[in-house]
Design a protein around this motif. Sequence first.
Motif, PDB file in Angstrom:
ATOM      1  N   ILE A 295     102.995  82.029  72.575  1.00 42.45           N
ATOM      2  CA  ILE A 295     103.789  82.527  71.446  1.00 42.45           C
ATOM      3  C   ILE A 295     103.397  83.987  71.237  1.00 42.45           C
ATOM      4  CG2 ILE A 295     104.360  82.274  68.999  1.00 42.45           C
ATOM      5  CD1 ILE A 295     103.589  79.357  69.183  1.00 42.45           C
ATOM      6  N   PRO A 296     104.175  84.927  71.769  1.00 47.14           N
ATOM      7  CA  PRO A 296     103.804  86.350  71.651  1.00 47.14           C
ATOM      8  C   PRO A 296     104.089  86.908  70.261  1.00 47.14           C
ATOM      9  CG  PRO A 296     105.897  86.121  72.803  1.00 47.14           C
ATOM     10  CD  PRO A 296     105.416  84.727  72.538  1.00 47.14           C
ATOM     11  N   ALA A 297     103.257  87.839  69.842  1.00 42.41           N
ATOM     12  CA  ALA A 297     103.457  88.512  68.553  1.00 42.41           C
ATOM     13  C   ALA A 297     102.724  89.836  68.565  1.00 42.41           C
ATOM     14  CB  ALA A 297     102.957  87.645  67.405  1.00 42.41           C
ATOM     15  N   MET A 298     103.233  90.793  67.786  1.00 43.28           N
ATOM     16  CA  MET A 298     102.595  92.100  67.666  1.00 43.28           C
ATOM     17  C   MET A 298     101.498  92.023  66.595  1.00 43.28           C
ATOM     18  SD  MET A 298     104.110  93.879  69.937  1.00 43.28           S
ATOM     19  CE  MET A 298     103.503  95.528  69.518  1.00 43.28           C
ATOM     20  N   ILE A 299     100.254  92.149  67.016  1.00 42.00           N
ATOM     21  CA  ILE A 299      99.128  92.031  66.088  1.00 42.00           C
ATOM     22  C   ILE A 299      98.067  93.085  66.409  1.00 42.00           C
ATOM     23  CG2 ILE A 299      99.459  89.544  65.739  1.00 42.00           C
ATOM     24  CD1 ILE A 299      97.067  89.131  67.682  1.00 42.00           C
ATOM     25  N   SER A 300      97.145  93.251  65.456  1.00 47.94           N
ATOM     26  CA  SER A 300      95.920  94.000  65.705  1.00 47.94           C
ATOM     27  C   SER A 300      94.841  92.948  65.987  1.00 47.94           C
ATOM     28  CB  SER A 300      95.549  94.843  64.485  1.00 47.94           C
ATOM     29  OG  SER A 300      94.246  95.364  64.633  1.00 47.94           O
ATOM     30  N   PRO A 301      94.459  92.737  67.227  1.00 56.43           N
ATOM     31  CA  PRO A 301      93.554  91.626  67.568  1.00 56.43           C
ATOM     32  C   PRO A 301      92.288  91.542  66.712  1.00 56.43           C
ATOM     33  CG  PRO A 301      94.437  92.597  69.567  1.00 56.43           C
ATOM     34  CD  PRO A 301      94.891  93.482  68.436  1.00 56.43           C
ATOM     35  N   THR A 326      92.344  71.314  60.963  1.00 58.87           N
ATOM     36  CA  THR A 326      93.537  71.296  61.809  1.00 58.87           C
ATOM     37  C   THR A 326      94.259  72.628  61.686  1.00 58.87           C
ATOM     38  OG1 THR A 326      93.781  68.913  61.436  1.00 58.87           O
ATOM     39  CG2 THR A 326      95.691  70.086  62.325  1.00 58.87           C
ATOM     40  N   VAL A 327      94.612  73.209  62.827  1.00 59.40           N
ATOM     41  CA  VAL A 327      95.384  74.458  62.852  1.00 59.40           C
ATOM     42  C   VAL A 327      96.745  74.147  63.483  1.00 59.40           C
ATOM     43  CG1 VAL A 327      95.486  76.848  63.598  1.00 59.40           C
ATOM     44  CG2 VAL A 327      93.267  75.795  63.111  1.00 59.40           C
ATOM     45  N   LEU A 328      97.788  74.310  62.679  1.00 62.74           N
ATOM     46  CA  LEU A 328      99.151  74.094  63.166  1.00 62.74           C
ATOM     47  C   LEU A 328      99.795  75.449  63.440  1.00 62.74           C
ATOM     48  CD1 LEU A 328     101.729  72.368  63.632  1.00 62.74           C
ATOM     49  CD2 LEU A 328     102.196  72.604  61.182  1.00 62.74           C
ATOM     50  N   ILE A 329     100.313  75.630  64.653  1.00 64.42           N
ATOM     51  CA  ILE A 329     100.994  76.872  65.034  1.00 64.42           C
ATOM     52  C   ILE A 329     102.438  76.524  65.361  1.00 64.42           C
ATOM     53  CG2 ILE A 329     100.939  78.904  66.526  1.00 64.42           C
ATOM     54  CD1 ILE A 329      98.054  78.103  67.280  1.00 64.42           C
ATOM     55  N   LYS A 330     103.355  77.132  64.627  1.00 63.06           N
ATOM     56  CA  LYS A 330     104.772  76.810  64.806  1.00 63.06           C
ATOM     57  C   LYS A 330     105.578  78.094  64.960  1.00 63.06           C
ATOM     58  CE  LYS A 330     108.438  73.937  62.812  1.00 63.06           C
ATOM     59  NZ  LYS A 330     108.823  73.094  61.649  1.00 63.06           N
ATOM     60  N   ASP A 331     106.325  78.183  66.050  1.00 59.43           N
ATOM     61  CA  ASP A 331     107.164  79.353  66.315  1.00 59.43           C
ATOM     62  C   ASP A 331     108.548  79.101  65.725  1.00 59.43           C
ATOM     63  OD1 ASP A 331     108.222  81.677  67.197  1.00 59.43           O
ATOM     64  OD2 ASP A 331     108.208  81.170  69.335  1.00 59.43           O
ATOM     65  N   GLU A 332     108.845  79.755  64.596  1.00 62.45           N
ATOM     66  CA  GLU A 332     110.139  79.592  63.946  1.00 62.45           C
ATOM     67  C   GLU A 332     111.053  80.763  64.315  1.00 62.45           C
ATOM     68  OE1 GLU A 332     109.285  79.090  59.800  1.00 62.45           O
ATOM     69  OE2 GLU A 332     108.719  76.983  60.070  1.00 62.45           O
ATOM     70  N   GLN A 335     109.751  83.924  62.143  1.00 61.22           N
ATOM     71  CA  GLN A 335     108.338  84.085  61.822  1.00 61.22           C
ATOM     72  C   GLN A 335     107.502  83.063  62.592  1.00 61.22           C
ATOM     73  OE1 GLN A 335     108.003  83.305  57.623  1.00 61.22           O
ATOM     74  NE2 GLN A 335     108.664  81.198  57.817  1.00 61.22           N
ATOM     75  N   ILE A 336     106.200  83.339  62.617  1.00 61.29           N
ATOM     76  CA  ILE A 336     105.258  82.389  63.218  1.00 61.29           C
ATOM     77  C   ILE A 336     104.426  81.798  62.089  1.00 61.29           C
ATOM     78  CG2 ILE A 336     103.324  82.107  64.800  1.00 61.29           C
ATOM     79  CD1 ILE A 336     104.431  84.543  66.331  1.00 61.29           C
ATOM     80  N   LEU A 337     104.471  80.479  61.957  1.00 58.53           N
ATOM     81  CA  LEU A 337     103.752  79.798  60.886  1.00 58.53           C
ATOM     82  C   LEU A 337     102.402  79.329  61.401  1.00 58.53           C
ATOM     83  CD1 LEU A 337     103.701  78.474  58.040  1.00 58.53           C
ATOM     84  CD2 LEU A 337     104.715  76.450  59.096  1.00 58.53           C
ATOM     85  N   GLN A 383     102.994  92.782  58.116  1.00 58.68           N
ATOM     86  CA  GLN A 383     104.246  92.510  57.401  1.00 58.68           C
ATOM     87  C   GLN A 383     104.523  91.009  57.295  1.00 58.68           C
ATOM     88  OE1 GLN A 383     104.365  95.216  59.929  1.00 58.68           O
ATOM     89  NE2 GLN A 383     103.611  96.253  58.103  1.00 58.68           N
ATOM     90  N   GLY A 384     103.478  90.242  57.043  1.00 58.41           N
ATOM     91  CA  GLY A 384     103.612  88.796  56.881  1.00 58.41           C
ATOM     92  C   GLY A 384     103.359  88.366  55.451  1.00 58.41           C
ATOM     93  N   GLU A 385     103.109  87.099  55.281  1.00 57.93           N
ATOM     94  CA  GLU A 385     102.822  86.565  53.948  1.00 57.93           C
ATOM     95  C   GLU A 385     101.567  85.710  54.018  1.00 57.93           C
ATOM     96  OE1 GLU A 385     106.055  84.579  52.033  1.00 57.93           O
ATOM     97  OE2 GLU A 385     107.542  85.764  53.091  1.00 57.93           O
TER      98      GLU A 385
END
Length: 385
Positions: A295-301, A326-332, A335-337, A383-385
């Motif tokens: 799941i690619p995303a633009m981040i500051s590692p 538990t870590v849930l990763i969902k590509d919407e 956005q990425i949840l 620019q997330g929440e």
Amino acid sequence: MDNYPNFYIVLLVVVSKQYFSSMIAKWTNWRSALAIAAICIVSVTIFYSNYLAKKIAKEEREKIEQWAEAVRTNSDPNVTETNLTGKILAENSQDIPILLVTEKDSLLDYRNLDSTKIMSDKKYLSTQITTLKSLHQPIEWKNPLDSNQINRVYYGESKLLNEVRYYPIVQLIVLALFIIIIAIAQRTNYRSTQNQLWAGMAKETAHQLGTPVSSLQGWLEMLKEIPGNEKTVPEIEKDIQRLLLITDRFGKIGSKPSLEEKNIIEQINYMVDYIKRRAGAKVLFEVNTNNETDIPAMISPPLFDWVIENLLKNALDSMDGKGKITVLIKDEASQILIDVTDTGKGISKQNLRKVFKPGFTTKKRGWGLGLSLSKRIIEQYHQGE
């Protein structure tokens, strides 16, 4: 002297926190004083306006009584009309709605009402009688020409009286808007100062860490050349790399970091593995990617890893050594949840709104900065929440 930089960092954090607490106290006191002043102003205004309204209402009642007496006198055939009664009839009814009717509500005379409706629309007349009747007690007298008939005067309120009555409400609205504008301006300034404070503290911390870390790197290179340190050197090197990472993170706070395209799943798995090595055997970790592998995303590692680390550490601290994270990763679509849940004690309802405030913590040890910095990193830099 070797411990001087570390001591300076601790001192800086303590002073900054005290300064920040002082700012919060000043802001709270200033806001309370403003609210008290506003309440006092509104209370005095309402009291004085009520006093004026009662005074005007009393004067208008006297005018209507004089007008009614002038009407009664004018209709009495035994009394000669004078200039005084004519003057009272002309002047005392100005701007005040008046209805002169019989006891059966038959219209005899009116003042300051819609002349086109009152003569042709019985419903309008009935509505006006009901309205005026609800405002004031009518003035009554027996008709001089017919002793069995009682005439009644219903009257309303002048524009001046209505303005005086509603003036406190208007003033209250204006005052409320004024307070809101001041509060927003003050809050904006407060947040700006807060941001500068935390950014300055972070950069100073990074600066102070830089010197001893550089020195440690030099000593590490010397240790590598000494036989017998093969097991020790790699562990020291890991700790130095960790210090470099922390320095890099603090250095990026307050400035716009460069974003890179990274696989979110790999980044999160890396931090989960890091925390897993430091957690007990009774803590289970699960990463649910919904069968996604990339799941690619633009981040500051460095900063993104800091957020995930803070969330995982908070989850770990809440479970007292046993449970499941538990870590849930969902590509919407847009956005990425990323949902981090744990089986710990949770957060009380009264603290839900405070968890992102700098300095708030329920732990015996800690500065309460982790979630505040995490929120800032996600919102300002990603620019997330």
